[in-house]
Design a protein around this motif. Structure first.
Motif, short mmCIF file in Angstrom:
data_model
loop_
_atom_site.label_atom_id
_atom_site.label_comp_id
_atom_site.label_asym_id
_atom_site.label_seq_id
_atom_site.Cartn_x
_atom_site.Cartn_y
_atom_site.Cartn_z
N LYS A 27 11.92 -1.56 17.67
CA LYS A 27 10.87 -0.85 16.95
C LYS A 27 10.31 0.35 17.73
O LYS A 27 9.11 0.60 17.73
N PHE A 28 11.17 1.11 18.37
CA PHE A 28 10.72 2.29 19.09
C PHE A 28 10.04 3.29 18.17
O PHE A 28 9.26 4.14 18.60
N TYR A 29 10.31 3.18 16.89
CA TYR A 29 9.80 4.09 15.87
C TYR A 29 8.44 3.68 15.30
O TYR A 29 7.82 4.43 14.54
N PHE A 30 7.95 2.50 15.64
CA PHE A 30 6.86 1.87 14.91
C PHE A 30 5.57 2.70 14.91
O PHE A 30 4.83 2.73 13.92
N LYS A 31 5.27 3.40 16.01
CA LYS A 31 4.04 4.17 16.10
C LYS A 31 4.22 5.63 15.68
O LYS A 31 3.28 6.42 15.75
N PHE A 32 5.41 5.99 15.23
CA PHE A 32 5.63 7.35 14.76
C PHE A 32 4.83 7.58 13.48
O PHE A 32 4.55 6.64 12.73
N SER A 33 4.50 8.81 13.21
CA SER A 33 3.70 9.16 12.05
C SER A 33 4.35 8.67 10.76
O SER A 33 5.58 8.69 10.62
N ASP A 34 3.52 8.24 9.82
CA ASP A 34 4.02 7.76 8.53
C ASP A 34 4.16 8.87 7.50
O ASP A 34 4.54 8.61 6.36
N GLU B 132 0.86 -1.18 0.00
CA GLU B 132 0.00 0.00 0.00
C GLU B 132 0.89 1.23 0.00
O GLU B 132 2.10 1.13 0.24
N ASN B 133 0.29 2.40 -0.26
CA ASN B 133 1.04 3.65 -0.10
C ASN B 133 1.14 3.93 1.39
O ASN B 133 0.17 4.32 2.02
N TYR B 134 2.32 3.71 1.95
CA TYR B 134 2.51 3.85 3.39
C TYR B 134 2.97 5.24 3.80
O TYR B 134 3.12 5.52 4.99
N GLY B 135 3.24 6.11 2.83
CA GLY B 135 3.83 7.39 3.16
C GLY B 135 5.33 7.26 3.31
O GLY B 135 5.89 6.16 3.35
N LEU B 136 6.03 8.39 3.40
CA LEU B 136 7.48 8.37 3.52
C LEU B 136 7.93 7.65 4.78
O LEU B 136 8.87 6.86 4.76
N GLY B 137 7.25 7.92 5.89
CA GLY B 137 7.60 7.25 7.14
C GLY B 137 7.40 5.75 7.04
O GLY B 137 8.22 4.96 7.56
N GLY B 138 6.34 5.33 6.38
CA GLY B 138 6.09 3.90 6.20
C GLY B 138 7.17 3.23 5.38
O GLY B 138 7.56 2.09 5.67
N SER B 139 7.68 3.92 4.37
CA SER B 139 8.78 3.35 3.57
C SER B 139 10.04 3.22 4.41
O SER B 139 10.82 2.27 4.24
N HIS B 140 10.26 4.17 5.33
CA HIS B 140 11.38 4.03 6.26
C HIS B 140 11.23 2.75 7.09
O HIS B 140 12.20 2.02 7.32
N LYS B 141 10.01 2.49 7.54
CA LYS B 141 9.76 1.32 8.38
C LYS B 141 10.00 0.02 7.61
O LYS B 141 10.50 -0.97 8.17
N TYR C 256 10.19 12.90 14.18
CA TYR C 256 9.91 11.91 15.23
C TYR C 256 11.17 11.09 15.53
O TYR C 256 11.49 10.81 16.70
N MET C 257 11.87 10.66 14.49
CA MET C 257 13.08 9.86 14.69
C MET C 257 14.14 10.64 15.46
O MET C 257 14.84 10.08 16.31
N LEU C 258 14.26 11.92 15.16
CA LEU C 258 15.23 12.74 15.88
C LEU C 258 14.87 12.84 17.36
O LEU C 258 15.72 12.66 18.24
N PHE D 41 4.85 10.69 24.89
CA PHE D 41 4.94 11.01 23.47
C PHE D 41 5.60 9.86 22.70
O PHE D 41 5.10 9.42 21.66
N ILE D 42 6.73 9.38 23.19
CA ILE D 42 7.47 8.33 22.48
C ILE D 42 6.66 7.04 22.39
O ILE D 42 6.71 6.32 21.39
N ALA D 43 5.87 6.75 23.44
CA ALA D 43 5.11 5.49 23.48
C ALA D 43 3.75 5.58 22.78
O ALA D 43 3.14 4.54 22.49
N SER D 44 3.28 6.78 22.49
CA SER D 44 1.92 6.97 21.97
C SER D 44 1.82 6.62 20.48
O SER D 44 2.82 6.54 19.76
N GLU D 45 0.58 6.43 20.06
CA GLU D 45 0.26 6.17 18.65
C GLU D 45 0.14 7.51 17.91
O GLU D 45 -0.63 8.38 18.28
N HIS D 46 0.93 7.68 16.84
CA HIS D 46 0.92 8.94 16.08
C HIS D 46 0.47 8.75 14.63
O HIS D 46 0.45 9.71 13.87
N ARG D 47 0.10 7.54 14.26
CA ARG D 47 -0.25 7.26 12.87
C ARG D 47 -1.72 7.51 12.59
O ARG D 47 -2.57 7.25 13.44
#
Length: 262
Positions: free
Chosen positions: A178-185, A71-80, A192-194, A243-249
């Motif tokens: 996967k600390f990054y997994f719930k970051f926005s896509d 699917e089109n996951y967005g730029l963040g999704g492609s990073h994942k 978010y990664m920074l 913030f780090i633990a929350s869902e942002h997608r």
């Protein structure tokens, strides 16, 4: 011990630019410094997929692979997708190089050749640090980025030189949980990664890069993204751990699947 390095190239509707990136990796000898190069097509609607397949077949080099997101996951999704591929296939480092040919491949070659990444978990390419070079980048946008870098620096108590460029490198040892997994896509993923890197106290370094800006982003889009970044920073400052633990997608996914095309 020699480190196993992956270059990941997120691509969306940038076929002609992507071909230049691949050629530059080959011509500069940068591809000889890594073990695998994957192009991640994020469901492009133009001829990106065809052009990528054509040049990979012409080169006849098994080091290059083309992946297509389900699917089109967005730029963040492609990073994942890139992160998970790197972890699952035993790589030590994952490099992200955008497929729009705005970053200079020679900067990546310098980083890999010098092995300056060895003492850090993250290398962030910066367009605004001493030694960087900007081409066709408006003074207004340069000023705006410096203001944002200052705001984020004050909020994080760290010197921030860029909120997110198209050339970064990560150690897979920090990606495994996967600390990054719930970051926005979306396009704010690098911010978010920074913040995640700073929160987790991962060693990182900003390095100067060259950057070409051929297609200017509309002021409306710039304003919208700037507002989103300020909001996410405010949430981070209010409660960093939450913030780090929350869902942002916008769309919650359990997996980011892809198909191997070549």
């Amino acid at each position: 011990m020699q480190k196993k390095i992956l270059i990941s190239i997120p691509a969306y509707n940038c076929g002609k630019h992507l071909v230049k990136v691949i050629k530059e990796l080959k011509d500069s000898g940068t591809d000889k410094l890594v073990d695998k190069i994957i192009i991640i097509d994020n469901r492009s609607t133009d001829n990106t997929e065809k052009l990528a397949l054509d040049i990979i077949r012409v080169m006849g080099d098994s080091k290059y692979l083309l992946l297509k997101n389900n699917e089109n996951y967005g730029l963040g999704g492609s990073h994942k997708v890139a992160f998970e591929y790197g972890v699952q296939n035993g790589f030590d480092y994952v490099t992200i190089l955008h497929g729009d040919n705005q970053a200079d491949v020679n900067d990546l070659k310098r980083i890999l050749s010098s092995k300056e990444y060895s003492d850090f978990d993250c290398i962030f390419g910066s367009r605004f640090i001493k030694g960087s070079l900007l081409i066709n980048y408006s003074r207004f946008r340069i000023f705006g980025n410096h203001i944002f870098n200052l705001i984020f620096s004050l909020a994080t108590f760290r010197k921030i030189h860029d909120m997110g460029s198209g050339l970064n490198l990560y150690s897979t040892k920090i990606l495994r949980n996967k600390f990054y997994f719930k970051f926005s896509d979306d396009l704010t993923f690098n911010s978010y990664m920074l913040l995640g890197t700073i929160f987790n106290k991962f060693p990182y370094k900003f390095v100067p890069i060259s950057w070409r800006e051929d297609d200017q982003v509309s002021n409306v889009k710039m304003t919208s993204q700037a507002l989103n970044m300020l909001i996410l920073l405010l949430k981070y400052v209010v409660n960093r751990k939450k913030f780090i633990a929350s869902e942002h997608r916008a769309i919650k996914r359990s997996e980011y699947n892809f198909s191997l095309l070549e």
